[in-house]
Design a protein around this motif. Structure first.
Motif, mmCIF file in Angstrom:
data_model
loop_
_atom_site.group_PDB
_atom_site.id
_atom_site.type_symbol
_atom_site.label_atom_id
_atom_site.label_comp_id
_atom_site.label_asym_id
_atom_site.label_seq_id
_atom_site.Cartn_x
_atom_site.Cartn_y
_atom_site.Cartn_z
ATOM 1 N N LEU A 1 -5.651 4.302 -4.292
ATOM 2 C CA LEU A 1 -6.419 4.415 -2.869
ATOM 3 C C LEU A 1 -6.952 5.648 -3.001
ATOM 4 O O LEU A 1 -8.366 5.950 -2.684
ATOM 5 C CB LEU A 1 -5.587 4.239 -1.652
ATOM 6 C CG LEU A 1 -5.261 2.835 -1.254
ATOM 7 C CD1 LEU A 1 -4.466 2.753 -0.045
ATOM 8 C CD2 LEU A 1 -6.614 2.107 -0.916
ATOM 9 N N ASN A 2 -6.212 6.764 -3.532
ATOM 10 C CA ASN A 2 -6.834 8.119 -3.505
ATOM 11 C C ASN A 2 -7.924 8.305 -4.573
ATOM 12 O O ASN A 2 -9.010 8.882 -4.204
ATOM 13 C CB ASN A 2 -5.969 9.276 -3.808
ATOM 14 C CG ASN A 2 -4.794 9.137 -2.492
ATOM 15 O OD1 ASN A 2 -4.926 8.815 -1.563
ATOM 16 N ND2 ASN A 2 -3.671 9.584 -3.030
ATOM 17 N N SER B 1 -1.227 4.135 9.397
ATOM 18 C CA SER B 1 -1.864 2.996 10.506
ATOM 19 C C SER B 1 -1.480 1.853 10.154
ATOM 20 O O SER B 1 -1.043 1.278 11.150
ATOM 21 C CB SER B 1 -3.602 3.111 10.018
ATOM 22 O OG SER B 1 -4.110 4.606 10.247
ATOM 23 N N LEU B 2 -1.289 1.318 9.134
ATOM 24 C CA LEU B 2 -0.516 -0.034 8.760
ATOM 25 C C LEU B 2 0.982 0.043 9.153
ATOM 26 O O LEU B 2 1.204 -1.186 10.021
ATOM 27 C CB LEU B 2 -0.356 -0.366 7.251
ATOM 28 C CG LEU B 2 -1.716 -0.609 6.624
ATOM 29 C CD1 LEU B 2 -1.509 -0.923 5.024
ATOM 30 C CD2 LEU B 2 -2.065 -1.836 7.111
ATOM 31 N N PHE C 1 -5.821 10.167 0.804
ATOM 32 C CA PHE C 1 -6.634 9.222 1.728
ATOM 33 C C PHE C 1 -5.560 8.174 2.276
ATOM 34 O O PHE C 1 -5.603 7.717 3.200
ATOM 35 C CB PHE C 1 -7.835 8.482 1.195
ATOM 36 C CG PHE C 1 -8.554 7.494 2.101
ATOM 37 C CD1 PHE C 1 -9.413 7.758 2.956
ATOM 38 C CD2 PHE C 1 -8.171 5.940 1.692
ATOM 39 C CE1 PHE C 1 -9.943 6.833 3.818
ATOM 40 C CE2 PHE C 1 -8.556 5.343 2.602
ATOM 41 C CZ PHE C 1 -9.587 5.457 3.526
ATOM 42 N N ALA C 2 -4.614 7.826 1.279
ATOM 43 C CA ALA C 2 -3.739 6.707 1.608
ATOM 44 C C ALA C 2 -2.700 7.150 2.645
ATOM 45 O O ALA C 2 -2.143 6.371 3.045
ATOM 46 C CB ALA C 2 -3.049 6.682 0.109
ATOM 47 N N TRP D 1 -6.301 9.122 12.518
ATOM 48 C CA TRP D 1 -7.595 9.322 11.548
ATOM 49 C C TRP D 1 -8.061 10.647 11.858
ATOM 50 O O TRP D 1 -8.649 11.431 11.151
ATOM 51 C CB TRP D 1 -8.427 8.185 11.699
ATOM 52 C CG TRP D 1 -7.875 6.927 10.711
ATOM 53 C CD1 TRP D 1 -7.388 5.998 11.290
ATOM 54 C CD2 TRP D 1 -8.090 6.958 9.327
ATOM 55 N NE1 TRP D 1 -6.994 5.247 10.332
ATOM 56 C CE2 TRP D 1 -7.600 5.645 9.095
ATOM 57 C CE3 TRP D 1 -8.589 7.462 8.387
ATOM 58 C CZ2 TRP D 1 -7.108 4.962 7.737
ATOM 59 C CZ3 TRP D 1 -8.475 7.010 7.156
ATOM 60 C CH2 TRP D 1 -7.807 5.743 6.761
ATOM 61 N N TRP E 1 -3.972 5.887 6.043
ATOM 62 C CA TRP E 1 -4.127 4.358 5.902
ATOM 63 C C TRP E 1 -2.633 3.614 5.992
ATOM 64 O O TRP E 1 -2.527 2.795 6.508
ATOM 65 C CB TRP E 1 -4.658 3.931 4.320
ATOM 66 C CG TRP E 1 -4.719 2.565 3.948
ATOM 67 C CD1 TRP E 1 -3.907 1.814 3.141
ATOM 68 C CD2 TRP E 1 -5.819 1.548 4.590
ATOM 69 N NE1 TRP E 1 -4.188 0.794 3.246
ATOM 70 C CE2 TRP E 1 -5.331 0.387 3.927
ATOM 71 C CE3 TRP E 1 -6.676 1.655 5.665
ATOM 72 C CZ2 TRP E 1 -6.045 -0.767 4.329
ATOM 73 C CZ3 TRP E 1 -7.359 0.249 5.921
ATOM 74 C CH2 TRP E 1 -6.887 -0.746 5.168
ATOM 75 N N CYS E 2 -1.743 4.374 5.074
ATOM 76 C CA CYS E 2 -0.479 3.713 5.205
ATOM 77 C C CYS E 2 0.195 4.182 6.802
ATOM 78 O O CYS E 2 0.877 3.051 7.369
ATOM 79 C CB CYS E 2 0.512 4.252 4.179
ATOM 80 S SG CYS E 2 -0.080 3.919 2.542
ATOM 81 N N PHE F 1 0.871 -1.208 -0.017
ATOM 82 C CA PHE F 1 0.011 0.168 0.086
ATOM 83 C C PHE F 1 0.793 1.153 0.099
ATOM 84 O O PHE F 1 0.388 2.164 -0.176
ATOM 85 C CB PHE F 1 -0.954 0.166 1.010
ATOM 86 C CG PHE F 1 -2.124 -1.034 1.009
ATOM 87 C CD1 PHE F 1 -3.132 -0.663 0.184
ATOM 88 C CD2 PHE F 1 -2.027 -2.061 1.576
ATOM 89 C CE1 PHE F 1 -4.204 -1.296 0.209
ATOM 90 C CE2 PHE F 1 -3.072 -3.020 1.545
ATOM 91 C CZ PHE F 1 -4.245 -2.631 0.509
ATOM 92 N N CYS F 2 1.988 0.958 0.321
ATOM 93 C CA CYS F 2 2.977 2.437 0.297
ATOM 94 C C CYS F 2 3.594 2.499 -1.043
ATOM 95 O O CYS F 2 4.215 3.591 -1.299
ATOM 96 C CB CYS F 2 4.120 2.194 1.372
ATOM 97 S SG CYS F 2 3.360 2.423 2.907
ATOM 98 N N THR G 1 -11.054 6.109 -3.364
ATOM 99 C CA THR G 1 -12.104 6.791 -2.193
ATOM 100 C C THR G 1 -12.507 8.278 -2.666
ATOM 101 O O THR G 1 -13.616 8.736 -2.110
ATOM 102 C CB THR G 1 -11.175 6.841 -1.084
ATOM 103 O OG1 THR G 1 -10.020 7.685 -1.095
ATOM 104 C CG2 THR G 1 -10.735 5.390 -0.521
#
Length: 408
Positions: free
Chosen positions: A71-72, A87-88, A80-81, A133, A84-85, A62-63, A75
């Motif tokens: 991802l952007n 958080s991962l 937005f990524a 978030w 998300w990244c 995802f990175c 959504t």
């Protein structure tokens, strides 16, 4: 050359490592471990290894810049990524820390120390992910940045705090993990596979701290009005890739290495029994165990040992103890050490027993097969050099019938 000296990004651009490299290696490590995880699903450590590898692979998937842009678009939210990244990355760093604590101190249900650490890590890193978030929702980041978001929004309210938060959480987890590994690797009694795995993990976490330092350096430089973005865009990604490779190897090596070592040991033991097995099979000991290509190495070794012991039992009753004593003396006189001489003498005794069995010789009344059955590995090794066995056999006939004793 002067251009490289003035602009390190030009040099680092040649050192770029695609995110596909650690992703493929992490996936391969997971696939290598997956059969064991499925077979021993009740083992919490094995499940934890699988979870850590899945999270680490997800981070690099995802990175990737292409995935960030996807991802952007999916959504419809610019950048937005980013949360998300982040958080991962935060979840993966916390999971790795938990795994190392559990690996070293024991499972939570068995160790109060592990339970306390688990509660602390889960609560803190869950809170960090939630706050990431919240900060993103408060930030104003309308311009999509695929590669340089950290430096582009380094002075943007709320986004600046979000960037610092994920880097701090990642750095703390890496520093604590590195400290635990250093303390653990100093313990005596660790097997070689675990020690090498800890060294690789230590190298991976050290590089992870370098990644955090490069990112933070670029952000702080933006605050000071400078723009060494190459720290974030050119130095940090290859460092992260190398760190992931070392961490994947460090997590897998102690488990896969020990399993490979055990399998190799069983295969070598099976191979070493080959000469004695073939001798007894050809001497009428039976057709031998049925070959099964997919049979585990341990099962094949057990079948071969069982066949050899079953075939040796009737032969042991026809052993000439006097010949074995003379063969031992002959082997010693030829310069063999006591252990080798004992094996050669036993091999001579087995060959003589086979010949006596073919001739219909009566079994010895006081035969004791236990000593012979304990030496099957030594006897098989001696039979690999039949010339030495033959030389000992010839010389044994010339040794006087004295009271030489063959040691156990």
């Amino acid at each position: 050359m002067s251009t490289l000296a003035l602009d390190p990004s030009a040099l680092l651009g040649h050192l770029y490592i695609s995110f596909w490299v650690p992703t493929v290696l992490l996936t391969a490590a997971l696939l290598l471990k997956l059969p064991t995880i499925v077979r021993l699903w009740r083992d919490p450590l094995l499940r934890a290894v699988g979870g850590v590898l899945v999270l680490a692979a997800a981070v690099f998937v995802f990175c990737m810049p292409s995935m960030i842009a996807w991802l952007n678009r999916l959504t419809g939210v610019a950048n937005f990524a980013a949360p998300w990244c982040y958080s991962l990355i935060t979840a993966n760093s916390g999971a790795c820390l938990l795994f190392i604590v559990t690996w070293r101190d024991g499972l939570p249900e068995r160790s109060a120390r592990t339970r306390r650490t688990t509660r602390w890590v889960v609560s803190v890193y869950s809170g960090v992910i939630a706050l990431l978030w919240v900060l993103f929702l408060l930030a104003d980041v309308p311009v999509e940045r695929v590669r340089d978001l950290d430096t582009y929004y380094a002075r943007t309210p709320f986004m600046c705090e979000e960037i610092l938060l994920y880097l701090l959480a990642h750095a703390v987890a890496c520093a604590l993990s590195l400290r635990l590994i250093r303390d653990w690797s100093g313990d005596r009694g660790l097997d070689a596979w675990l020690r090498w795995g800890l060294r690789l993990l230590g190298g991976g976490y050290a590089l992870s701290l370098l990644y955090d330092g490069a990112k933070l350096g670029a952000v702080v430089a933006r605050w000071c009005g400078r723009s060494p973005d190459w720290l974030s865009t050119n130095l940090a990604p290859p460092v992260a890739s190398l760190a992931a490779i070392l961490l994947a190897a460090g997590f897998i090596l102690p488990h896969a290495g020990q399993a490979l070592h055990d399998r190799l040991r069983l295969r070598l033991a099976h191979h070493r029994l080959g000469p004695l097995y073939r001798l007894l099979r050809d001497a009428g000991g039976g057709p031998g165990p049925r070959f099964a290509l997919r049979a585990p190495a341990g099962l094949r070794l057990t079948r071969r040992e069982t066949f050899i012991r079953d075939a040796l039992l009737p032969l042991a009753r026809r052993l000439d103890a006097g010949l074995e004593r003379r063969a031992y003396a002959a082997a010693v006189s030829l310069g063999h050490d006591p252990a080798r001489a004992r094996a050669l003498a036993a091999a001579v005794g087995v060959l003589d027993a086979i010949e006596r069995g073919r001739g219909g010789a009566a079994p010895a009344a006081d035969a004791d097969p236990s000593a012979l059955l304990r030496r099957i590995g030594e006897i098989s090794g001696a039979l690999r050099r039949r010339r030495e066995v033959a030389a000992v056999r010839v010389l044994a006939d010339a040794v006087p019938r004295s009271g030489v004793r063959v040691p156990e």
